[in-house]
Motif scaffolding. Structure first.
Motif, PDB file in Angstrom:
ATOM      1  N   GLY A 271       0.799  -1.231   0.000  1.00  0.00           N
ATOM      2  CA  GLY A 271       0.000   0.000   0.000  1.00  0.00           C
ATOM      3  C   GLY A 271       0.825   1.271   0.000  1.00  0.00           C
ATOM      4  N   ARG A 272       0.371   2.240   0.755  1.00  0.00           N
ATOM      5  CA  ARG A 272       1.033   3.544   0.804  1.00  0.00           C
ATOM      6  C   ARG A 272       2.365   3.500   1.561  1.00  0.00           C
ATOM      7  NH1 ARG A 272      -2.494   7.866  -0.088  1.00  0.00           N
ATOM      8  NH2 ARG A 272      -0.614   9.136   0.106  1.00  0.00           N
ATOM      9  N   PHE A 273       2.608   2.407   2.285  1.00  0.00           N
ATOM     10  CA  PHE A 273       3.876   2.296   3.025  1.00  0.00           C
ATOM     11  C   PHE A 273       5.084   2.297   2.092  1.00  0.00           C
ATOM     12  CE2 PHE A 273       1.220   0.133   6.403  1.00  0.00           C
ATOM     13  CZ  PHE A 273       1.359   1.155   7.335  1.00  0.00           C
ATOM     14  N   VAL A 274       4.894   1.879   0.833  1.00  0.00           N
ATOM     15  CA  VAL A 274       6.027   1.800  -0.097  1.00  0.00           C
ATOM     16  C   VAL A 274       6.604   3.183  -0.390  1.00  0.00           C
ATOM     17  CG1 VAL A 274       5.185  -0.322  -1.171  1.00  0.00           C
ATOM     18  CG2 VAL A 274       4.504   1.887  -2.112  1.00  0.00           C
ATOM     19  N   GLU A 275       5.837   4.239  -0.121  1.00  0.00           N
ATOM     20  CA  GLU A 275       6.316   5.594  -0.374  1.00  0.00           C
ATOM     21  C   GLU A 275       7.294   6.077   0.701  1.00  0.00           C
ATOM     22  OE1 GLU A 275       2.910   8.063  -0.731  1.00  0.00           O
ATOM     23  OE2 GLU A 275       1.955   6.820  -2.278  1.00  0.00           O
TER      24      GLU A 275
END
Length: 572
Positions: A271-275
């Protein structure tokens, strides 16, 4: 967690204290007897006692318990070791992931194939990390006209001299002195190790905050650490709960740690954690040494000036003292009386093997391995075999209004319980987890190691530290003292002990722990902490009994660290 109070093949309590090893003369045991120092006698007896079981040590591994135990002990061993590698690389720049992984394999292979007690998990520990970093600090801060020695060459001599001391102790059966060790010393040391694990988790998080990383990375690391702690405890409490059927509960216990490691490590890539740039473990190439100053895997320790070789002797003595206690206590706790193991121990031979491992670590520039707490008792516990048994219970039924002169009626009901019936005593799990450690030293697997967030390591340290505290006697006694006496079990053993004696005994345990921990956090004095731990043994045997305790109170508050059958391995 399995109830391991006592069991044998029939689920009954065996008279394990009556079992003796061949050649055991414990009834007349005394270190003052010259026969106790007969060269090679202890090692000979260890080997001769264990050889008849060697084939069964391999064939007994044909059991399902071996699979979850291997995975559990691999993750419980390798991830803390990687964190210690991270610590050593940060503070010395000489040791790193590969030195720790190869050392772990070397120890696991040696003790699983040649060891007298293959259930003892041997690897890189927190105390040896403290010792190595202390040596680096002392060398760096030393002043004088002579040039400072190369760190790895100096440590090489420390390890080589320590190995010779190991051989001397094993040959002349000096491990017998540890027969005086009781739960007081073992559990105080276990409490210390558990607290070191908890503080290491905090240090990992603190080091991340000092590295000028973005605030988002620090928050994510903290989130992963707390998530790991929470998810792991969900598995633990799920196993202890009355919910689900027994195989499902055992599955939660068996695979909770591996699932937690994989799941939480995968979170930053979802999800957004990859950012967010997550803080991860640093690694080098497959089978490559960490320091750029090294010319190869063989350390040129022979180039060390004689003056520094002489200076290495007291450091080697402290290392030997640490391993003398740490390794043997790990083995004792892993063979605790609650497990009722049936195959004989081998303290003298195993300590000789530890000397060989220390010698090889010095020659090849690896971190010296030794027995692990809490991994060794976790390993033994994971190999416990349970069976369902039906027991009869008497239930008293009382009417809300009783007629005078009528006693309550009682009925007998049947209830199904799980009973521990044995331990799978074999060599495969230790060898397999060591082989996995070696595989992770290769290039492809090191890439996977490099993906592990440091927040996961912090959460693992907190989880293992708390796991060790839950079953510690110090925690148990403190919990009893803090409870409302009206809410404690009427059959609690501590009811037979005066509260003033419980407070005093607990005070001694906490002072022993506090003094040892205080020494470890002072860089220059940290190297001397094994001395304090060793001094706890004569303090317990010679001082505490003179301070107003009855023998019954001491038996309840303390007691033997292992069964007589196991401790007979320290008797000649």
């Amino acid at each position: 967690m399995a109830d391991l109070e006592s069991f044998n093949d029939n689920g009954n309590t065996p008279d394990n204290g009556s079992r003796t090893l061949p050649g055991d003369t414990s009834g007349g045991y005394s270190m003052k007897n010259w026969k106790a120092f007969t060269p090679f006698l202890g090692m000979y007896r260890d080997v001769s006692n264990r050889i008849p079981y060697y084939i069964s040590d391999w064939t007994d591994a044909w059991n399902y318990r071996v699979i979850p135990s291997t995975l559990l002990i691999f993750f419980a061993n390798i991830l803390p070791a990687l964190a210690f590698a991270f610590e050593l690389q940060e503070k010395t720049g000489q040791y790193g992931v590969n030195e720790v992984l190869i050392s772990t394999f070397m120890a696991a292979a040696g003790f699983s194939v040649l060891g007298a007690q293959p259930l003892t998990v041997v690897g890189v520990t927190g105390p040896i990390t403290v010792l190595n970093t202390s040596i680096y600090t002392i060398l760096n801060e030393s002043t004088g006209p002579n040039p400072k020695p190369n760190y790895l060459q100096f440590v090489g001599w420390v390890y080589i001299i320590a190995a010779i001391m190991h051989f001397f102790i094993a040959i002349f059966n000096l491990s017998n002195w540890l027969r005086r060790t009781t739960n007081f010393t073992c559990q105080t040391f276990g409490f210390l190790v558990a607290f070191i694990y908890l503080t290491y988790g905090c240090q990992i998080m603190g080091r991340s905050s000092e590295a000028d990383d973005p605030i988002e990375s620090l928050v994510l690391s903290a989130f992963l650490a707390v998530t790991f702690l929470a998810v792991y405890h969900v598995f633990i409490f799920g196993n202890m709960s009355p919910y689900f059927f027994r195989h499902a509960r055992r599955f939660l216990l068996d695979y909770g740690l591996p699932i937690t490691v994989v799941a939480v490590s995968a979170l930053p890539y979802w999800g957004r954690f990859v950012e967010i740039d997550c803080i991860k473990l640093p690694t080098v190439g497959g089978f490559s040494y960490t320091s750029s100053e090294r010319d190869g895997w063989i350390i040129a320790f022979w180039n060390t000036p004689p003056k520094w070789v002489a200076i290495a002797i007291p450091f080697a003595a402290l290392l030997t003292l640490l391993f003398y206690f740490d390794h043997q206590v790990s083995a004792i706790i892993g063979q605790g009386s609650e497990f009722k193991l049936k195959k004989p121990p081998g303290f003298h031979w195993d300590f000789f093997l530890l000397g060989v491992a220390t010698l090889l670590a010095g020659v090849f520039g690896l971190v010296a391995p030794n027995g692990l707490i809490p991994q060794t008792p976790i390993h033994t516990e994971s190999l416990v075999v349970n069976e369902s048994r039906v027991v009869n219970e008497t239930v008293v039924e009382e009417d809300q209004v009783k007629n005078e002169g009528h006693s309550p009626e009682s009925t007998t009901k049947q209830r199904k319980i799980e009973v521990p019936v044995g331990v799978v005593e074999q060599r495969v799990t230790n060898l397999a987890q060591g082989g996995l450690a070696l595989a992770f030293a290769t290039g492809p697997f090191l890439q996977a190691v490099n993906k592990i967030p440091t927040g996961v390591l912090a959460g693992l340290f907190w989880s293992l530290g708390l796991h060790a505290l839950y079953g510690n006697i110090i925690t148990e006694q403190a919990s009893y003292l803090l409870k409302d006496k009206h809410r404690t079990d009427s059959n609690d053993k501590y009811h037979k002990v005066r509260k003033s004696r419980i407070w005093l005994f607990l005070l001694f345990e906490l002072v022993g722990f506090g003094a040892t921990y205080a020494v470890t956090i002072i860089p220059r004095s940290a190297i001397g902490f094994p001395v304090i731990i060793i001094l706890l043994i004569p303090f317990r045997s010679h001082v505490i009994p003179r301070l107003g305790f009855t023998q019954e109170e001491l038996d309840i508050l303390d007691g033997p660290a292992a069964s007589d059958f196991t401790m007979a391995g320290l008797t000649l």
